[in-house]
Design a protein around this motif. Structure first.
Motif, PDB file in Angstrom:
ATOM      1  N   PHE A  47      37.736  39.961  48.111  1.00  0.00           N
ATOM      2  CA  PHE A  47      38.196  40.011  46.733  1.00  0.00           C
ATOM      3  C   PHE A  47      37.865  38.720  46.000  1.00  0.00           C
ATOM      4  O   PHE A  47      37.718  37.662  46.603  1.00  0.00           O
ATOM      5  N   GLU A  48      37.729  38.857  44.695  1.00  0.00           N
ATOM      6  CA  GLU A  48      37.569  37.724  43.792  1.00  0.00           C
ATOM      7  C   GLU A  48      38.569  37.910  42.667  1.00  0.00           C
ATOM      8  O   GLU A  48      38.826  39.035  42.243  1.00  0.00           O
ATOM      9  N   VAL A  49      39.123  36.812  42.200  1.00  0.00           N
ATOM     10  CA  VAL A  49      40.103  36.863  41.121  1.00  0.00           C
ATOM     11  C   VAL A  49      39.605  35.997  39.978  1.00  0.00           C
ATOM     12  O   VAL A  49      39.201  34.859  40.192  1.00  0.00           O
ATOM     13  N   ASP A  50      39.622  36.567  38.780  1.00  0.00           N
ATOM     14  CA  ASP A  50      39.310  35.808  37.565  1.00  0.00           C
ATOM     15  C   ASP A  50      40.575  35.737  36.728  1.00  0.00           C
ATOM     16  O   ASP A  50      41.181  36.768  36.427  1.00  0.00           O
ATOM     17  N   VAL A  51      40.976  34.530  36.353  1.00  0.00           N
ATOM     18  CA  VAL A  51      42.145  34.333  35.508  1.00  0.00           C
ATOM     19  C   VAL A  51      41.667  33.750  34.191  1.00  0.00           C
ATOM     20  O   VAL A  51      40.991  32.722  34.171  1.00  0.00           O
ATOM     21  N   ASP A  52      42.003  34.412  33.089  1.00  0.00           N
ATOM     22  CA  ASP A  52      41.653  33.925  31.761  1.00  0.00           C
ATOM     23  C   ASP A  52      42.917  33.342  31.135  1.00  0.00           C
ATOM     24  O   ASP A  52      43.801  34.080  30.705  1.00  0.00           O
ATOM     25  N   PRO A  53      43.015  32.011  31.084  1.00  0.00           N
ATOM     26  CA  PRO A  53      44.237  31.396  30.560  1.00  0.00           C
ATOM     27  C   PRO A  53      44.459  31.682  29.070  1.00  0.00           C
ATOM     28  O   PRO A  53      45.594  31.712  28.604  1.00  0.00           O
ATOM     29  N   ALA A  54      43.396  31.923  28.338  1.00  0.00           N
ATOM     30  CA  ALA A  54      43.539  32.165  26.899  1.00  0.00           C
ATOM     31  C   ALA A  54      44.253  33.481  26.611  1.00  0.00           C
ATOM     32  O   ALA A  54      45.009  33.589  25.648  1.00  0.00           O
ATOM     33  N   THR A  55      44.023  34.473  27.452  1.00  0.00           N
ATOM     34  CA  THR A  55      44.633  35.785  27.218  1.00  0.00           C
ATOM     35  C   THR A  55      45.682  36.146  28.274  1.00  0.00           C
ATOM     36  O   THR A  55      46.259  37.231  28.207  1.00  0.00           O
ATOM     37  N   SER A  56      45.905  35.259  29.237  1.00  0.00           N
ATOM     38  CA  SER A  56      46.823  35.528  30.355  1.00  0.00           C
ATOM     39  C   SER A  56      46.442  36.817  31.077  1.00  0.00           C
ATOM     40  O   SER A  56      47.296  37.597  31.483  1.00  0.00           O
ATOM     41  N   SER A  57      45.154  37.031  31.240  1.00  0.00           N
ATOM     42  CA  SER A  57      44.689  38.238  31.923  1.00  0.00           C
ATOM     43  C   SER A  57      44.192  37.903  33.318  1.00  0.00           C
ATOM     44  O   SER A  57      43.695  36.812  33.579  1.00  0.00           O
ATOM     45  N   VAL A  58      44.360  38.864  34.209  1.00  0.00           N
ATOM     46  CA  VAL A  58      43.924  38.745  35.593  1.00  0.00           C
ATOM     47  C   VAL A  58      42.970  39.902  35.869  1.00  0.00           C
ATOM     48  O   VAL A  58      43.283  41.057  35.582  1.00  0.00           O
ATOM     49  N   THR A  59      41.801  39.576  36.411  1.00  0.00           N
ATOM     50  CA  THR A  59      40.838  40.593  36.808  1.00  0.00           C
ATOM     51  C   THR A  59      40.564  40.424  38.295  1.00  0.00           C
ATOM     52  O   THR A  59      40.264  39.325  38.751  1.00  0.00           O
ATOM     53  N   VAL A  60      40.703  41.513  39.031  1.00  0.00           N
ATOM     54  CA  VAL A  60      40.490  41.496  40.482  1.00  0.00           C
ATOM     55  C   VAL A  60      39.277  42.362  40.798  1.00  0.00           C
ATOM     56  O   VAL A  60      39.214  43.520  40.391  1.00  0.00           O
ATOM     57  N   HIS A  61      38.302  41.782  41.503  1.00  0.00           N
ATOM     58  CA  HIS A  61      37.109  42.493  41.954  1.00  0.00           C
ATOM     59  C   HIS A  61      37.223  42.671  43.467  1.00  0.00           C
ATOM     60  O   HIS A  61      37.374  41.687  44.191  1.00  0.00           O
ATOM     61  N   LEU A  62      37.159  43.897  43.934  1.00  0.00           N
ATOM     62  CA  LEU A  62      37.217  44.186  45.361  1.00  0.00           C
ATOM     63  C   LEU A  62      35.886  44.759  45.830  1.00  0.00           C
ATOM     64  O   LEU A  62      35.236  45.502  45.093  1.00  0.00           O
ATOM     65  N   GLU A  63      35.502  44.428  47.057  1.00  0.00           N
ATOM     66  CA  GLU A  63      34.318  44.996  47.693  1.00  0.00           C
ATOM     67  C   GLU A  63      34.646  45.267  49.150  1.00  0.00           C
ATOM     68  O   GLU A  63      35.301  44.451  49.801  1.00  0.00           O
ATOM     69  N   ALA A  64      34.196  46.417  49.623  1.00  0.00           N
ATOM     70  CA  ALA A  64      34.397  46.760  51.034  1.00  0.00           C
ATOM     71  C   ALA A  64      33.188  47.542  51.532  1.00  0.00           C
ATOM     72  O   ALA A  64      32.644  48.372  50.806  1.00  0.00           O
ATOM     73  N   PRO A  65      32.779  47.277  52.765  1.00  0.00           N
ATOM     74  CA  PRO A  65      31.677  48.060  53.327  1.00  0.00           C
ATOM     75  C   PRO A  65      32.137  49.468  53.661  1.00  0.00           C
ATOM     76  O   PRO A  65      33.311  49.704  53.935  1.00  0.00           O
ATOM     77  N   LEU A  66      31.212  50.405  53.603  1.00  0.00           N
ATOM     78  CA  LEU A  66      31.482  51.796  53.928  1.00  0.00           C
ATOM     79  C   LEU A  66      30.455  52.249  54.952  1.00  0.00           C
ATOM     80  O   LEU A  66      29.247  52.178  54.694  1.00  0.00           O
TER      81      LEU A  66
END
Length: 148
Positions: A102-121
């Protein structure tokens, strides 16, 4: 003078060819369905992880020590990452999706959190010439706003 050709076996070659095309088509559909289902599951996990990370701003130490601010809440990137990791561990996502990253992006200007997940299949059926594994990803995001 006409030469007689022996045509026995010609239908067999055609039937075997069609059977191979049909088998490869079935394998492709099964693999695409498996990837779609894993992406749907990862979407749900990513949304929950983003909500947990964004909720950290509403329930974390920042609120208790500084009070609830007007408008957007401050989020600490390291605390959000820790909260997302804890959420993934608590919900069993690491066990359900081995190799989950996982990767997490936090935007302090908008107080938003974006989570990117990747998993092998591991693909259930292998089409000849295609890889045996694929990587499936999903993204979830959330925003925390203080309301009075």
């Amino acid at each position: 003078m006409r030469g007689d050709r022996d045509e026995r076996g010609q239908a067999t070659v055609m039937i075997v060819g069609f059977a191979m095309v049909l088998a490869m088509t079935v394998a492709m559909v099964v693999d695409a369905s498996a990837a779609y289902l894993q992406r749907q599951g990862l979407d749900t996990v990513a949304d929950g992880a983003a909500l947990r990370g964004a909720d950290l701003g509403a329930t974390g130490r920042e609120v208790y020590t500084g009070g609830v601010p007007r408008g957007r809440l401050d989020l600490t990137a390291a605390a959000v990452r820790g909260s997302v990791h804890d959420y993934l561990a608590a919900t069993g996502a690491y066990a359900a999706y081995p190799g989950l990253r996982f990767e997490v992006d936090v935007d302090p200007a908008t107080s938003s959190v974006t989570v990117h997940l990747e998993a092998p299949l591991d693909l259930p059926l292998a089409v000849p010439g295609s890889p045996g594994t694929a990587t499936v990803g999903a993204t979830g995001s959330a925003v925390v706003v203080a309301q009075r």
